[in-house]
Scaffold this active site. Structure first.
Site, short mmCIF file in Angstrom:
data_model
loop_
_atom_site.label_atom_id
_atom_site.label_comp_id
_atom_site.label_asym_id
_atom_site.label_seq_id
_atom_site.Cartn_x
_atom_site.Cartn_y
_atom_site.Cartn_z
N LYS A 15 11.59 -5.97 -11.26
CA LYS A 15 10.14 -5.78 -11.37
C LYS A 15 9.46 -7.04 -11.92
CE LYS A 15 10.46 -0.78 -12.03
NZ LYS A 15 10.47 0.32 -13.01
N GLU A 23 3.25 -1.86 -3.61
CA GLU A 23 2.63 -1.60 -4.92
C GLU A 23 3.54 -0.80 -5.84
OE1 GLU A 23 0.66 -1.95 -7.86
OE2 GLU A 23 -0.79 -2.41 -6.31
N THR A 25 13.74 4.53 0.07
CA THR A 25 15.13 4.42 -0.36
C THR A 25 15.27 3.27 -1.35
OG1 THR A 25 15.91 2.77 1.24
CG2 THR A 25 15.77 5.05 2.01
N LEU A 60 0.75 2.98 -10.58
CA LEU A 60 -0.24 2.15 -11.29
C LEU A 60 -0.64 0.94 -10.44
CD1 LEU A 60 1.34 2.10 -14.88
CD2 LEU A 60 -0.56 3.50 -14.08
#
Length: 370
Positions: free
Chosen positions: A231, A155, A104, A162
């Site tokens: 990120k 990850e 989620t 990736l």
């Protein structure tokens, strides 16, 4: 024959990524038992609407997503408390390794991680909220996982499937130092800027990204840069730097008023930006450039100041690795003490349910070192 390892899985989220993961697990269950001696059992499937817990594990032979969705829709009603208590109850009832898999984007679900790790339930998440949120809470999650001998794997928070976070982790653990990161981290934004043309306006490109399921359900999350900022914060922290979202310099390309109203307001107003982006597109095309939304981390040399993080829409020359990125691909260039002057480059699909689910699945198998 008794399997050497068992892994009990509770899956949270049954949308595009969660659904794809469930299908991948159904396809691979028999092979994992046969070739890897791993008995992987799905002992729970939960989301904000329904909750199903199966101590014996969901029967995945001849699995059909349609039949499962129908069965799941009739399951008991869910709540955050029900998910919290259901997982901890299951932990008390089953032996061996257990993992909670969060597909989620929920803040409420991320807030459960600490209690689960305290109870020795591993966490695997595509959800970026915890790893990019409060830094003290993030540190506590990592420390609890280490102390209890369980995993906290995320990850797919950056770059879908990736191997970016694992790679940074391995570099740092082996004594390398990350001195600069340059990256295109939004498959959605890359798709949008690759799709804009004299025939396709900016607003049409955003619609296409939504239709092809590259974007978040609310594309404003992508266009506001918040997804990329999260990120970048995660990569900075994994590189060993204390960075929070407020520390990231933002040079955004959609004015704030487009994010203030409802989602309907956003879609209604978006075409007003088309003339600006058409002029920008023509300008970069004439100069032999293209548009990329770039995230950067830079460690100043010989200056005792904190690491500098920024996100911005940049015009890049067509002969750079950034410009060659097609579709929704991502790229991360890692400049380190050892990888200098030529950076290590990781690139490939950075969006899409299939590759994200595959990355989550790999993180799940890592819980039992398979």
């Amino acid at each position: 024959i008794m399997a050497k390892k068992t892994l009990k899985v509770v899956l949270c989220g049954t949308g595009t990524v969660g659904g794809a993961l469930l299908q991948q697990m159904a396809q691979q269950q028999a092979m994992l038992l046969r070739e890897r001696d791993l008995d992987m059992q799905i002992v729970g499937v939960v989301d904000i609407f329904n909750i199903l817990m199966y101590k014996e594990g969901l029967n995945l032979s001849g699995f059909s997503m349609e039949q499962f969705r129908e069965q799941f829709s009739k399951a008991p009603k869910s709540s955050i408390e029900a998910i919290h208590d259901g997982v901890l109850q299951m932990r008390r009832e089953v032996d061996g390794d257990m993992v909670f898999v969060d597909c989620t984007a929920s803040y409420d679900i991320a807030a459960l991680y600490q209690d689960f790790l305290d109870a020795s339930v591993s966490i695997v998440c595509a959800n970026k909220v915890a790893a990019s949120g409060d830094i003290a809470a993030y540190r506590r999650l990592i420390e609890t996982a280490v102390r209890n001998g369980v995993k906290y794997n995320f990850e797919t928070n950056v770059g879908a499937g990736l191997p970016i976070i694992h790679t940074i982790d391995d570099l740092v653990k082996s004594g390398d130092k990350i001195v600069k990161i340059e990256a295109v981290l939004s498959g959605t934004l890359n798709f949008i800027f690759n799709t804009i043309s004299k025939d396709v306006t900016f607003s049409e490109a955003v619609k296409k990204a939504k239709e092809q399921r590259f974007s978040e359900p609310d594309p404003r999350i992508d266009l506001s840069g918040i997804d990329v900022i999260r990120k970048l914060v995660i990569l900075a922290r994994e590189s060993g730097y204390e960075v929070s979202q407020e520390d990231v310099e933002r040079h955004l390309f959609v004015p704030q008023e487009y994010f203030d109203g409802t989602l309907d307001d956003f879609w209604a107003n978006l075409p007003k930006l088309d003339p600006y982006f058409e002029a920008l597109r023509r300008e970069v095309e004439e100069k032999g450039e293209c548009l990329r939304f770039i995230a950067k981390l830079e460690v100043p040399v010989n200056v005792p100041v904190p690491v500098k993080c920024s996100v911005s829409l940049e015009k890049v020359s067509l002969d750079t690795p950034f410009a060659k990125l097609e579709g929704s691909n991502n790229i991360v260039m890692l400049h380190t003490s050892r990888y200098a002057p030529h950076p290590m480059m990781i690139q490939g699909y950075g969006a899409g349910a299939g590759v994200t689910a595959a990355g989550v699945f790999a993180d799940v198998l890592d819980v039992v070192n398979v």
